[in-house]
Design a protein around this motif. Sequence first.
Motif, PDB file in Angstrom:
ATOM      1  N   LYS A  12       0.870  -1.264   0.172  1.00 31.60           N
ATOM      2  CA  LYS A  12      -0.047  -0.118   0.129  1.00 31.60           C
ATOM      3  C   LYS A  12       0.940   1.345   0.055  1.00 31.60           C
ATOM      4  O   LYS A  12       0.639   2.098  -0.791  1.00 31.60           O
ATOM      5  N   VAL A  13       1.824   1.200   0.656  1.00 32.08           N
ATOM      6  CA  VAL A  13       2.780   2.539   1.040  1.00 32.08           C
ATOM      7  C   VAL A  13       3.500   2.567  -0.293  1.00 32.08           C
ATOM      8  O   VAL A  13       3.706   4.008  -0.809  1.00 32.08           O
ATOM      9  N   MET A  14       4.140   1.685  -0.806  1.00 29.18           N
ATOM     10  CA  MET A  14       4.751   1.933  -2.132  1.00 29.18           C
ATOM     11  C   MET A  14       4.075   1.715  -3.584  1.00 29.18           C
ATOM     12  O   MET A  14       4.697   1.725  -4.389  1.00 29.18           O
ATOM     13  N   ASN A  15       2.798   1.607  -3.295  1.00 31.21           N
ATOM     14  CA  ASN A  15       1.833   1.504  -4.382  1.00 31.21           C
ATOM     15  C   ASN A  15       2.238   0.277  -5.499  1.00 31.21           C
ATOM     16  O   ASN A  15       2.393   0.542  -6.539  1.00 31.21           O
ATOM     17  N   LEU A  16       2.472  -0.963  -4.589  1.00 35.62           N
ATOM     18  CA  LEU A  16       2.825  -2.080  -5.609  1.00 35.62           C
ATOM     19  C   LEU A  16       1.612  -2.915  -5.710  1.00 35.62           C
ATOM     20  O   LEU A  16       0.964  -2.979  -4.502  1.00 35.62           O
ATOM     21  N   GLU A  17       1.379  -3.528  -6.669  1.00 33.40           N
ATOM     22  CA  GLU A  17       0.282  -4.425  -6.994  1.00 33.40           C
ATOM     23  C   GLU A  17       0.195  -5.875  -6.637  1.00 33.40           C
ATOM     24  O   GLU A  17      -0.896  -6.260  -6.301  1.00 33.40           O
ATOM     25  N   THR A  18       1.486  -6.333  -6.629  1.00 32.30           N
ATOM     26  CA  THR A  18       1.789  -7.763  -6.621  1.00 32.30           C
ATOM     27  C   THR A  18       2.769  -8.022  -5.332  1.00 32.30           C
ATOM     28  O   THR A  18       3.758  -7.288  -5.352  1.00 32.30           O
ATOM     29  N   ASP A  19       2.735  -9.361  -4.914  1.00 23.85           N
ATOM     30  CA  ASP A  19       3.934  -9.769  -4.047  1.00 23.85           C
ATOM     31  C   ASP A  19       5.207  -9.907  -4.701  1.00 23.85           C
ATOM     32  O   ASP A  19       6.243  -9.546  -4.179  1.00 23.85           O
ATOM     33  N   CYS A  23       8.845  -8.272  -3.546  1.00 20.69           N
ATOM     34  CA  CYS A  23       9.982  -9.132  -3.528  1.00 20.69           C
ATOM     35  C   CYS A  23      11.161  -8.574  -4.320  1.00 20.69           C
ATOM     36  O   CYS A  23      12.368  -8.602  -4.070  1.00 20.69           O
ATOM     37  N   LYS A  24      10.900  -8.061  -5.623  1.00 23.04           N
ATOM     38  CA  LYS A  24      11.670  -7.518  -6.551  1.00 23.04           C
ATOM     39  C   LYS A  24      12.358  -6.059  -6.033  1.00 23.04           C
ATOM     40  O   LYS A  24      13.438  -6.084  -5.976  1.00 23.04           O
ATOM     41  N   MET A  25      11.334  -5.188  -5.312  1.00 25.13           N
ATOM     42  CA  MET A  25      12.042  -4.153  -4.772  1.00 25.13           C
ATOM     43  C   MET A  25      12.926  -4.386  -3.654  1.00 25.13           C
ATOM     44  O   MET A  25      13.794  -3.965  -3.422  1.00 25.13           O
ATOM     45  N   MET A  26      12.548  -5.419  -2.760  1.00 24.69           N
ATOM     46  CA  MET A  26      13.279  -5.802  -1.660  1.00 24.69           C
ATOM     47  C   MET A  26      14.602  -6.421  -2.059  1.00 24.69           C
ATOM     48  O   MET A  26      15.447  -6.987  -1.032  1.00 24.69           O
ATOM     49  N   LYS A  27      14.674  -7.038  -3.201  1.00 21.42           N
ATOM     50  CA  LYS A  27      15.815  -7.780  -3.658  1.00 21.42           C
ATOM     51  C   LYS A  27      15.786  -9.398  -3.036  1.00 21.42           C
ATOM     52  O   LYS A  27      16.890  -9.846  -2.627  1.00 21.42           O
ATOM     53  N   TRP A  28      14.425  -9.871  -2.970  1.00 23.86           N
ATOM     54  CA  TRP A  28      14.169 -11.010  -2.006  1.00 23.86           C
ATOM     55  C   TRP A  28      14.072 -12.095  -3.182  1.00 23.86           C
ATOM     56  O   TRP A  28      13.827 -11.870  -4.269  1.00 23.86           O
ATOM     57  N   PRO A  29      13.865 -13.356  -2.660  1.00 25.09           N
ATOM     58  CA  PRO A  29      13.692 -14.630  -3.710  1.00 25.09           C
ATOM     59  C   PRO A  29      12.019 -14.354  -4.046  1.00 25.09           C
ATOM     60  O   PRO A  29      11.423 -13.702  -3.049  1.00 25.09           O
ATOM     61  N   THR A  30      11.617 -14.507  -5.262  1.00 28.00           N
ATOM     62  CA  THR A  30      10.232 -14.355  -5.556  1.00 28.00           C
ATOM     63  C   THR A  30       9.106 -14.871  -4.793  1.00 28.00           C
ATOM     64  O   THR A  30       8.059 -14.515  -4.957  1.00 28.00           O
ATOM     65  N   ASN A  31       9.696 -15.984  -4.096  1.00 29.69           N
ATOM     66  CA  ASN A  31       8.462 -16.603  -3.256  1.00 29.69           C
ATOM     67  C   ASN A  31       8.560 -16.177  -1.968  1.00 29.69           C
ATOM     68  O   ASN A  31       7.759 -16.778  -0.898  1.00 29.69           O
ATOM     69  N   ARG A  32       9.533 -15.369  -1.391  1.00 30.15           N
ATOM     70  CA  ARG A  32       9.306 -14.743  -0.181  1.00 30.15           C
ATOM     71  C   ARG A  32       8.146 -14.410   0.489  1.00 30.15           C
ATOM     72  O   ARG A  32       7.610 -14.652   1.512  1.00 30.15           O
ATOM     73  N   ALA A  33       7.343 -13.412  -0.279  1.00 31.87           N
ATOM     74  CA  ALA A  33       6.341 -12.838   0.433  1.00 31.87           C
ATOM     75  C   ALA A  33       5.134 -13.834   0.414  1.00 31.87           C
ATOM     76  O   ALA A  33       4.432 -13.830   1.256  1.00 31.87           O
ATOM     77  N   THR A  34       5.195 -14.855  -0.692  1.00 30.88           N
ATOM     78  CA  THR A  34       4.289 -16.028  -0.423  1.00 30.88           C
ATOM     79  C   THR A  34       4.458 -16.656   1.038  1.00 30.88           C
ATOM     80  O   THR A  34       3.390 -17.051   1.585  1.00 30.88           O
ATOM     81  N   MET A  35       5.597 -16.945   1.153  1.00 30.24           N
ATOM     82  CA  MET A  35       6.130 -17.812   2.362  1.00 30.24           C
ATOM     83  C   MET A  35       5.552 -16.960   3.531  1.00 30.24           C
ATOM     84  O   MET A  35       4.995 -17.547   4.595  1.00 30.24           O
TER      85      MET A  35
END
Length: 133
Positions: A12-19, A23-35
């Motif tokens: 919400k704060v960063m106005n991002l539509e998807t998990d 993950c991309k913005m945070m430089k995390w593996p793509t499944n981390r938000a799902t975890m």
Amino acid sequence: MQSYEYIEKVKKVMNLETDYKVCKMMKWPTNRATMYKNGQSMDNEAARQIAEILEIPVWTIIADMEAQRQKDPSKKKAWSKLAKMTKQAGGVSTNLLINMTLFYGAAVYCILCKIAPHKTKHICDISPSYQII
């Protein structure tokens, strides 16, 4: 708060539509938000990153994650209470608040020793000054 609630706030704060975008913005593996959405608690580094984005004390998130991991209801309640206190106190006084809370916890524990004697060593045995009553 749970891990997934923090992810939703970041979106919400960063106005991002998807998990995926989180993950991309945070430089995390793509499944981390799902975890995190599936119940896994965040590590301290992820908590730090999210705290910076949301402009809240990192200790708030760390305490929430400790509460999320706890199985013991009394420990879960204690961590949740600490999370609320750090959020209300803000970043400046968080360290003082944590120190006071830890002292309070030691004092309460020692009060309980008066009711039901303990079999293992703890702060009462090391420092009698912690014994309030």
